[in-house]
Each structure stands twice: as C-alpha cells, then as structure tokens.
Design a protein around this motif. Structure first.
Motif, PDB file in Angstrom:
ATOM      1  N   LEU A   6       0.845  -1.188   0.000  1.00 51.66           N
ATOM      2  CA  LEU A   6       0.000   0.000   0.000  1.00 51.66           C
ATOM      3  C   LEU A   6       0.882   1.241   0.000  1.00 51.66           C
ATOM      4  N   ILE A   7       0.492   2.243  -0.790  1.00 57.08           N
ATOM      5  CA  ILE A   7       1.247   3.497  -0.844  1.00 57.08           C
ATOM      6  C   ILE A   7       0.260   4.652  -0.722  1.00 57.08           C
ATOM      7  N   ASP A   8       0.387   5.409   0.356  1.00 59.82           N
ATOM      8  CA  ASP A   8      -0.516   6.536   0.603  1.00 59.82           C
ATOM      9  C   ASP A   8       0.160   7.449   1.613  1.00 59.82           C
ATOM     10  N   ASP A   9       0.229   8.738   1.315  1.00 59.46           N
ATOM     11  CA  ASP A   9       0.912   9.651   2.229  1.00 59.46           C
ATOM     12  C   ASP A   9       0.091   9.936   3.480  1.00 59.46           C
ATOM     13  N   GLU A  10      -1.220   9.610   3.480  1.00 61.09           N
ATOM     14  CA  GLU A  10      -2.077   9.841   4.651  1.00 61.09           C
ATOM     15  C   GLU A  10      -1.998   8.623   5.570  1.00 61.09           C
ATOM     16  N   TYR A  11      -1.452   8.831   6.751  1.00 58.22           N
ATOM     17  CA  TYR A  11      -1.208   7.719   7.682  1.00 58.22           C
ATOM     18  C   TYR A  11      -2.481   6.949   8.030  1.00 58.22           C
ATOM     19  N   TYR A  12      -3.531   7.654   8.391  1.00 55.31           N
ATOM     20  CA  TYR A  12      -4.744   6.963   8.841  1.00 55.31           C
ATOM     21  C   TYR A  12      -5.448   6.245   7.687  1.00 55.31           C
ATOM     22  N   ALA A  13      -5.351   6.809   6.483  1.00 51.75           N
ATOM     23  CA  ALA A  13      -5.904   6.118   5.317  1.00 51.75           C
ATOM     24  C   ALA A  13      -5.132   4.830   5.066  1.00 51.75           C
ATOM     25  N   LEU A  14      -3.830   4.883   5.246  1.00 55.23           N
ATOM     26  CA  LEU A  14      -2.963   3.721   5.053  1.00 55.23           C
ATOM     27  C   LEU A  14      -3.293   2.622   6.065  1.00 55.23           C
ATOM     28  N   VAL A  15      -3.408   3.012   7.325  1.00 50.38           N
ATOM     29  CA  VAL A  15      -3.723   2.050   8.389  1.00 50.38           C
ATOM     30  C   VAL A  15      -5.111   1.452   8.181  1.00 50.38           C
ATOM     31  N   GLY A  16      -6.066   2.293   7.803  1.00 55.16           N
ATOM     32  CA  GLY A  16      -7.420   1.812   7.602  1.00 55.16           C
ATOM     33  C   GLY A  16      -7.519   0.809   6.463  1.00 55.16           C
ATOM     34  N   LEU A  17      -6.863   1.099   5.336  1.00 54.85           N
ATOM     35  CA  LEU A  17      -6.892   0.183   4.199  1.00 54.85           C
ATOM     36  C   LEU A  17      -6.197  -1.129   4.544  1.00 54.85           C
ATOM     37  N   LYS A  18      -5.113  -1.058   5.259  1.00 52.58           N
ATOM     38  CA  LYS A  18      -4.387  -2.270   5.674  1.00 52.58           C
ATOM     39  C   LYS A  18      -5.276  -3.143   6.549  1.00 52.58           C
ATOM     40  N   GLN A  19      -5.971  -2.526   7.475  1.00 53.04           N
ATOM     41  CA  GLN A  19      -6.852  -3.272   8.367  1.00 53.04           C
ATOM     42  C   GLN A  19      -8.005  -3.905   7.588  1.00 53.04           C
ATOM     43  N   ASP A  20      -8.612  -3.148   6.677  1.00 57.58           N
ATOM     44  CA  ASP A  20      -9.726  -3.681   5.883  1.00 57.58           C
ATOM     45  C   ASP A  20      -9.295  -4.878   5.042  1.00 57.58           C
ATOM     46  N   LEU A  21      -8.117  -4.788   4.433  1.00 56.49           N
ATOM     47  CA  LEU A  21      -7.628  -5.893   3.597  1.00 56.49           C
ATOM     48  C   LEU A  21      -7.346  -7.138   4.430  1.00 56.49           C
ATOM     49  N   GLU A  22      -6.720  -6.942   5.572  1.00 57.26           N
ATOM     50  CA  GLU A  22      -6.379  -8.085   6.412  1.00 57.26           C
ATOM     51  C   GLU A  22      -7.624  -8.747   6.993  1.00 57.26           C
ATOM     52  N   GLU A  23      -8.680  -7.972   7.235  1.00 57.14           N
ATOM     53  CA  GLU A  23      -9.921  -8.532   7.759  1.00 57.14           C
ATOM     54  C   GLU A  23     -10.640  -9.395   6.735  1.00 57.14           C
ATOM     55  N   LEU A  24     -10.354  -9.181   5.448  1.00 61.05           N
ATOM     56  CA  LEU A  24     -10.957 -10.024   4.412  1.00 61.05           C
ATOM     57  C   LEU A  24     -10.434 -11.454   4.484  1.00 61.05           C
ATOM     58  N   GLY A  25      -9.224 -11.609   5.010  1.00 57.98           N
ATOM     59  CA  GLY A  25      -8.665 -12.939   5.200  1.00 57.98           C
ATOM     60  C   GLY A  25      -8.017 -13.556   3.971  1.00 57.98           C
ATOM     61  N   THR A  26      -8.002 -12.824   2.859  1.00 57.92           N
ATOM     62  CA  THR A  26      -7.426 -13.381   1.624  1.00 57.92           C
ATOM     63  C   THR A  26      -6.220 -12.580   1.135  1.00 57.92           C
ATOM     64  N   VAL A  27      -5.846 -11.560   1.898  1.00 59.86           N
ATOM     65  CA  VAL A  27      -4.756 -10.677   1.473  1.00 59.86           C
ATOM     66  C   VAL A  27      -3.701 -10.565   2.565  1.00 59.86           C
ATOM     67  N   ALA A  28      -2.447 -10.736   2.173  1.00 56.56           N
ATOM     68  CA  ALA A  28      -1.331 -10.497   3.083  1.00 56.56           C
ATOM     69  C   ALA A  28      -0.665  -9.191   2.664  1.00 56.56           C
ATOM     70  N   VAL A  29      -0.689  -8.194   3.540  1.00 56.71           N
ATOM     71  CA  VAL A  29      -0.077  -6.897   3.253  1.00 56.71           C
ATOM     72  C   VAL A  29       1.405  -6.975   3.583  1.00 56.71           C
TER      73      VAL A  29
END
Length: 310
Positions: A6-29
C-alpha cells in the motif's frame, strides 16, 4: 493468498486500508508506505500481486509513480485509490486494474480482488519476428499478426525500438523524438500512455515481445527475437568478395531487403538509417551483377543490374 503493498501519504488512510484488507482474510499486506521512493526500493524483493496506490501525494504523484513501479516490477497489478474521481479516465487509460474512491468499502475491495483473477492472460510463447524492410509487420510462428493499433504512435514506438537493434533508449529521447512538437512534460506523458497501450495490445495478441525497461531506458531485446535488419547486417561483412560459395548467400541477403526500411511510413527519425541500408543493398546488388557478368551468367547479371537501379 494474495500479496499486496500500500502506498498513501495519509497515515490513517494507510492504516485503515491495511486493516480492511487483512480482515478479508485473503490478502497479506507485505508493506505499507507513506513515501513512493521507499516502495520503489523494496518492490522487486517483495514481489506483490497487487499495489494499492494513492494518486494525490505531495512528493510522488501516483500517476507518475505508476510507470516507475511497473518498471521495477511489471508483474504487479495496480489499483488507484483516491478521494477524487477526476483521475478515473487517466487511470484506466494507463491500464490500472481498478480505481477506488475513498473511503473504500469492504464490499468494494472484494470486487477488486475478484478482478485480479480476470487479468490479461500471460502471453503464449511463440517464435516472433519483426520485418522492417518493406511494410513494418509482426509474424508469430511464420504467420503475420495484424494488430489494430489503438494509436499510430504505438506502432511507431515499436518500430523505433526495433530499429534501435537492442540498444537501450532513454524515455526522454523516445518522447522527444515521437512528439517533437510538444513540451518535454507533455511528450513524456504521451510516451507513458503509448508505452502502456503498446504492451497491452501485444499481450492481447498473445505476443511475448521482449520489451525491457531499465533505469529510465527501454529496449527490445533481440536475443529471443528474429529481426531482419540484424540478419542483414550480420551477413554483409562476409560478402566483401564474392565467390562460388558466397554468391548464394549474397542473393539471400538481397532477397531479405524486400523494400526500403519501414516502407509506407514516413518517420523523420528513420530516414538516415533507411538511406544506409539502401546503400548497402545497392552495393551488394552491383557486386552480384559484376560477379555473374564475369561468370558468364548474363541472365542473372542483367537481373541484379536492374535491381541495383531500383
């Protein structure tokens, strides 16, 4: 398991997207970056399936970073993520896999991951040859491949790389040569778009042409490609003096030169090279005419004398 960075200069957007992807259970960030330079430095080692890329960043604009990421690791699929929809057309013209608007909903992420399975298939390996003498054409397994080029510049770009005969050419030079009437910034933008059109259309035609990028330069690797210009040049030196053994080879070389370089296309950049090959062809046909005249084969002598004047 799908891997992503993931590449995003906004810290909270980065953390939020990482959390959403990992909660899907099919993506390793594999990594989350606020700076595009850091991602570029590590992407070749991480080898992710997906890159989620923000567009509006102060240090690295995502549209510019797109090409650099693909140059560093072309196997990755790229998904643009942004708070604005004004870049949607540019994103898809660059052949991005998807375009997500913030805030990204989990169900929308699932659709993106489903699209990953529908990516363009890996090109089938074929024996590919490029013919530059006469009408520029591509052949695969000895059959001509007709590509409905989206733009004429895509075909011209491929022709330029073919005429470079394996030499790396800077993207700035390619941009300035193909769009001399535009500013450097606009010509580079046109180049990046055309470069992606070219690769996309070749993939759709199942052609694995060895186009390589390295540190801002591009080339067409001739080692796995049959290119008539290279064969022509390789055989010419051995024909300085014609003999009974070399005359048939000289005839084959003359036959290889079916017509002038890129015949039917006027490219200013190809004119000097075209004149060079025309001169080599003319000299060789004259040699053949003189050789067969001395051998008493007046029919062949007349044939090659006529050909030297064409």
């Amino acid at each position: 398991m799908i891997t992503a960075i993931l590449i995003d200069d906004e810290y909270y957007a980065l953390v939020g997207l990482k959390q959403d992807l990992e909660e899907l259970g099919t993506v390793a960030v594999l990594g989350a970056y606020q700076n595009g330079r850091d991602a570029l430095a590590e992407i070749a080692d991480l080898r992710p399936d997906l890159i989620f890329l923000d567009i509006e960043m102060p240090q690295n604009n995502g549209l510019e970073l797109f090409d650099q990421l693909l140059e560093a690791y072309p196997q990755a699929a790229i998904v643009f993520v942004t708070a604005y929809n004004q870049y949607a057309i540019q994103a898809f013209e660059l052949n991005a896999m998807d375009y997500l608007l913030k805030p990204v909903l989990p169900e929308r992420l699932e659709k993106t991951l489903q699209r990953l399975d529908k990516k363009t298939p890996v090109p089938i390996k074929k024996q590919v040859s490029l013919h530059c003498f006469g009408q520029f054409s591509i052949q695969a397994d000895s059959e001509e491949v007709i590509i409905p080029w989206r733009t004429r510049k895509a075909e011209e770009l491929l022709a330029y790389l073919a005429c470079a005969k394996g030499q790396f050419v800077s993207k700035e030079k390619l941009a300035g040569t193909l769009w001399p009437e535009l500013s450097l910034e606009k010509s580079k933008a046109n180049f990046y778009l055309t470069f992606h059109y070219l690769k996309k259309q070749l993939a759709e035609a199942h052609l694995a042409l060895p186009i390589e990028s390295e540190r801002g330069k591009v080339r067409l690797n001739p080692e796995t490609l049959d290119l008539d210009m290279i064969r022509f040049e390789m055989m010419i030196p051995s024909l300085d003096q014609l003999t009974e053994a070399t005359a048939p080879l000289a005839e084959a070389v003359v036959a290889l030169y079916q017509a002038p370089l890129l015949d039917g296309h006027y490219y200013e950049w190809s004119q000097p090279q075209g004149h060079y090959y025309e001169l080599l062809h003319h000299e060789l046909t004259e040699k053949l005419a003189d050789y067969y005249q001395k051998q008493g084969d007046y029919h062949k002598a007349a044939y090659y004398q006529k050909k030297s004047m064409q």
